[in-house]
Design a protein around this motif. Structure first.
Motif, short mmCIF file in Angstrom:
data_model
loop_
_atom_site.label_atom_id
_atom_site.label_comp_id
_atom_site.label_asym_id
_atom_site.label_seq_id
_atom_site.Cartn_x
_atom_site.Cartn_y
_atom_site.Cartn_z
N ASP A 1 -4.98 2.16 4.76
CA ASP A 1 -4.24 1.07 5.35
C ASP A 1 -5.15 -0.16 5.73
O ASP A 1 -4.83 -1.30 5.69
CB ASP A 1 -4.00 1.67 6.71
N LYS B 1 -1.08 8.54 13.91
CA LYS B 1 -1.51 8.74 12.56
C LYS B 1 -0.92 7.53 11.82
O LYS B 1 -1.30 7.70 10.48
CB LYS B 1 -1.23 10.01 12.17
N SER C 1 -7.60 7.79 6.59
CA SER C 1 -6.46 6.89 6.44
C SER C 1 -7.22 5.38 5.92
O SER C 1 -6.28 4.44 6.37
CB SER C 1 -5.72 7.01 7.92
N LYS D 1 0.84 -1.25 -0.04
CA LYS D 1 -0.14 0.03 0.07
C LYS D 1 0.93 1.23 -0.05
O LYS D 1 1.84 1.44 0.98
CB LYS D 1 -0.82 0.01 1.38
#
Ligand code: ADP
Ligand code: ASP
Ligand code: MG
Length: 465
Positions: free
Chosen positions: A211, A266, A208, A6
Motif C-alpha cells: 500500500d 488492516k 502490508s 495496487k
C-alpha cells in the motif's frame, strides 16, 4: 486519467484472480487511461517466508527448505499456466531462477545459524519477486505490453531500516524518470513492499507495505488517483471479522485513514497516506471481486456527515508498560530519558499517559517491541532514573475515529458512559492532538465487546451519508 493501481495478495491468489485483475486493467487501458500497477505477493506467501526464515537458525535439519521451494514452485507455476499459457517457458525460467536464489539464501541462513535483518528482508521480498512476473506475462498474453520492475528499479529509495524502511523524498524524481517514459505505452508492473537504500541494498517497507509502495509510486508519477484494490468493498466502520454488520464508508479524510491504520485497521499500511496527501492525490479503496462498487474515497477533507464518530479499530497485538518512580516527580528530563532510550531501541510507542502526580507513566507499545522496551527501561532502572517497570501484554487498544470529533464536546463522555454501563473496565485513555481520535486500553478479553458496544452506541451500521 493517470492511475496507480495496487492489487493485494487476495486479488492475485490464483490464475482466475489474475485474469480478473487483467480484465480490470485491460478495460482501463483500452479506454485510454494511463496505468502503472503495484502488486503484492500471493496471499499467505510472505507469512510462509517469514516463518521459515525465522525458524532456520534454530532448526534441527534443513528439510523444510526443499519442501517450501517445491510448494512455492507448484503454486506459482500453476498460476502462471492458468494466467499466461503462452509464457510458461519464458516466465517459468524467471520463477525457477528466483527460487534457486531463494533456496541458496535459505541454506545460507541455516548453515550460518544466523538471520540478519538484511538477509531477512531479502528472503521476504521473494513473494513479490515470484508473483509480479506472472502478472506481467498475463498482461502480455492479452496483448498489453508490460515491463516488470522491483521497487528499487522503479526508483524507491529508502532509509536503511530493514523491515520497516521509509521512502526518501528523492524517490520522486527517480520514479518520474524511470516509470514516466513507460506509462501510456504499456502497463508497468512494479513489485510492492520492496525498496532499496542509496547504496542499492534491498529493504522492505513493513508488513502490508505494498500500500505504501502504491502511494510512493502514485506520488512519483503524479497520478490523478491511486486505487487500492482489495477483497472488500472499501474501508468499513470496523474490521468485518470483528463486527459482522460493519458498513462500507463512502468517503474519509486522509487524517481519518491515518488514525485508523495507525491503530491497526488492516485495510491500509499506516504510512501509505502520507505520499498521496503530500500531492493531494485522491485514494480509492475498491473490491477486485466487485469492481462496480464505488468503494471508499479518501481525500483531504472527507465528506463531513453529521456523525462525529465514523469508525472504530482495535489492535490486540499491543502491550502496556507502567513506569513508576517517585524520582520522576518534578524532575525535568525523565520523560525525555524514557522516550530517548525507547527510540534508540527502535520501540514504537503508540499511546502515552502520565498521571498528574507525575509518579507514573504508562505506555502502549507494539507487542513485537515489548522485549526491546523492557530491556531499554531496565537500563534506566539501573541508573536510578525510574524505580519500577512492569508490563502486561493481555491488553488491547481501541481507537474511535472521526474528524468531526474535533470541537464537538461530549464524545468522550458518551464513549466512556457506554462502556461503564456495560461494565467494561478502561485501563488507560489517550486523545491525539489531532482530536480525530480517542483511544483507550482495555483487557484483551474485553476488546471485541468494547468495540461492539461503541459500534451500536454510535449507530455505525446505519447508513446516513
Ligand atoms: P490485501 O491483501 O488486499 O492488501 P488485506 O488482507 O491486507 O488485503 O486487507 C483487507 C482486509 O482487511 C479485509 O479482508 C478485512 O478483513 C480487513 N479489515 C480490517 N479492518 C478493516 C476495515 N476497517 N475495513 C475494511 N477491511 C478491514
Ligand atoms: N507481501 C507483503 C506482506 O504480506 C506486503 C503486502 O502484501 O502489502 O506484508
Ligand atoms: Mg494489505
Amino acid at each position: 486519467m493517470r492511475f496507480l493501481m495496487k492489487f493485494g495478495g487476495t486479488s492475485v491468489a490464483d490464475a482466475q484472480c489474475i485474469r480478473r485483475v487483467v480484465d480490470i486493467l485491460e478495460q482501463h487501458h483500452r479506454a485510454g487511461d494511463e496505468i502503472a500497477v503495484v502488486v503484492s505477493a500471493q496471499r499467505g506467501v510472505t507469512d510462509l517466508l517469514i516463518e521459515i526464515a525465522s525458524s532456520l537458525p534454530t532448526a534441527n535439519d534443513d528439510s523444510a527448505i526443499i519442501s517450501m521451494i517445491q510448494s512455492l514452485s507448484k503454486r506459482h507455476m500453476t498460476t502462471l499456466e492458468g494466467a499466461a499459457p503462452d509464457y510458461i517457458a519464458e516466465t517459468g525460467a524467471i520463477i525457477d531462477e528466483r527460487l534457486k536464489s531463494l533456496q541458496n539464501i535459505l541454506f545460507a541462513v541455516y548453515n550460518l545459524r544466523e538471520l540478519t535483518p538484511r538477509s531477512k528482508d531479502y528472503v521476504i521480498s521473494f513473494g513479490e519477486r515470484l508473483l509480479a512476473p506472472i502478472l506481467g506475462a498475463a498482461l502480455r498474453q492479452r496483448g498489453i505490453p508490460s515491463t516488470v520492475l522491483d521497487g528499487c528499479e522503479a526508483g524507491i529509495i529508502t532509509t536503511p531500516q530493514h523491515g520497516e524502511s521509509t521512502a526518501l523524498h528523492e524517490s520522486d524524481v527517480r520514479i518520474k524518470s524511470r516509470i514516466g517514459p513507460l506509462i501510456g505505452k504499456e502497463i508497468p508492473v512494479i513489485m510492492g513492499f520492496i525498496g532499496c537504500t542509496k547504496d542499492g541494498i534491498l529493504t522492505t517497507l513493513g508488513r502490508s507495505g505494498s500500500d505504501y509502495s502504491a502511494s510512493i509510486l502514485g506520488a512519483g508519477i503524479d497520478a490523478d488517483e491511486i486505487w487500492i484494490w482489495t477483497d472488500v468493498d472499501g474501508i468499513m466502520t470496523c474490521d468485518p471479522r470483528v463486527i459482522s454488520d460493519a458498513r462500507v464508508m463512502h468517503s474519509l479524510s486522509y487524517l481519518e485513514v491515518m488514525e485508523l491504520s495507525y491503530f491497526g485497521a488492516k485495510v491500509m499500511h499506516p504510512r501509505s497516506i502520507e505520499p498521496a496527501m503530500r500531492k493531494n492525490i485522491l485514494v480509492r479503496v475498491k473490491n477486485t471481486f466487485n469492481p462496480s462498487h464505488p468503494g471508499t474515497v479518501i481525500v483531504r477533507n472527507g465528506q463531513r456527515d453529521h456523525r462525529v464518530v465514523k469508525a472504530l479499530t482495535y489492535i490486540d497485538k499491543v502491550a502496556a508498560i507502567n513506569i513508576n518512580g517517585a524520582q520522576m516527580i518534578g524532575r525535568p528530563g525523565v520523560a525525555k530519558a524514557i522516550f530517548t532510550i525507547l527510540a534508540d531501541h527502535e520501540v514504537n510507542v503508540m499511546m502515552i499517559s502520565q498521571g498528574s502526580s507525575e509518579a507514573n507513566i504508562s505506555l502502549i507499545v507494539d507487542e513485537a517491541h515489548l522485549s526491546s522496551a523492557v530491556e531499554a527501561l531496565g537500563n534506566l532502572m539501573r541508573r536510578g532514573v525510574v524505580r519500577e517497570v512492569s508490563h502486561d501484554h493481555k491488553v488491547c487498544a481501541v481507537a474511535v475515529v472521526g474528524a468531526g470529533m474535533a470541537g464537538a464536546p461530549g464524545t468522550g463522555g458518551r464513549i466512556f458512559t457506554a462502556l461503564g454501563k456495560a461494565g467494561v473496565n478502561v485501563l488507560m485513555i489517550s486523545q491525539g492532538s489531532s482530536e480525530a481520535n480517542i483511544s483507550f486500553v482495555v483487557s484483551q478479553d474485553d476488546g471485541p465487546r468494547a468495540v461492539r458496544i461503541l459500534h451500536d452506541e454510535f449507530r455505525l451500521s446505519e447508513e446516513c451519508e
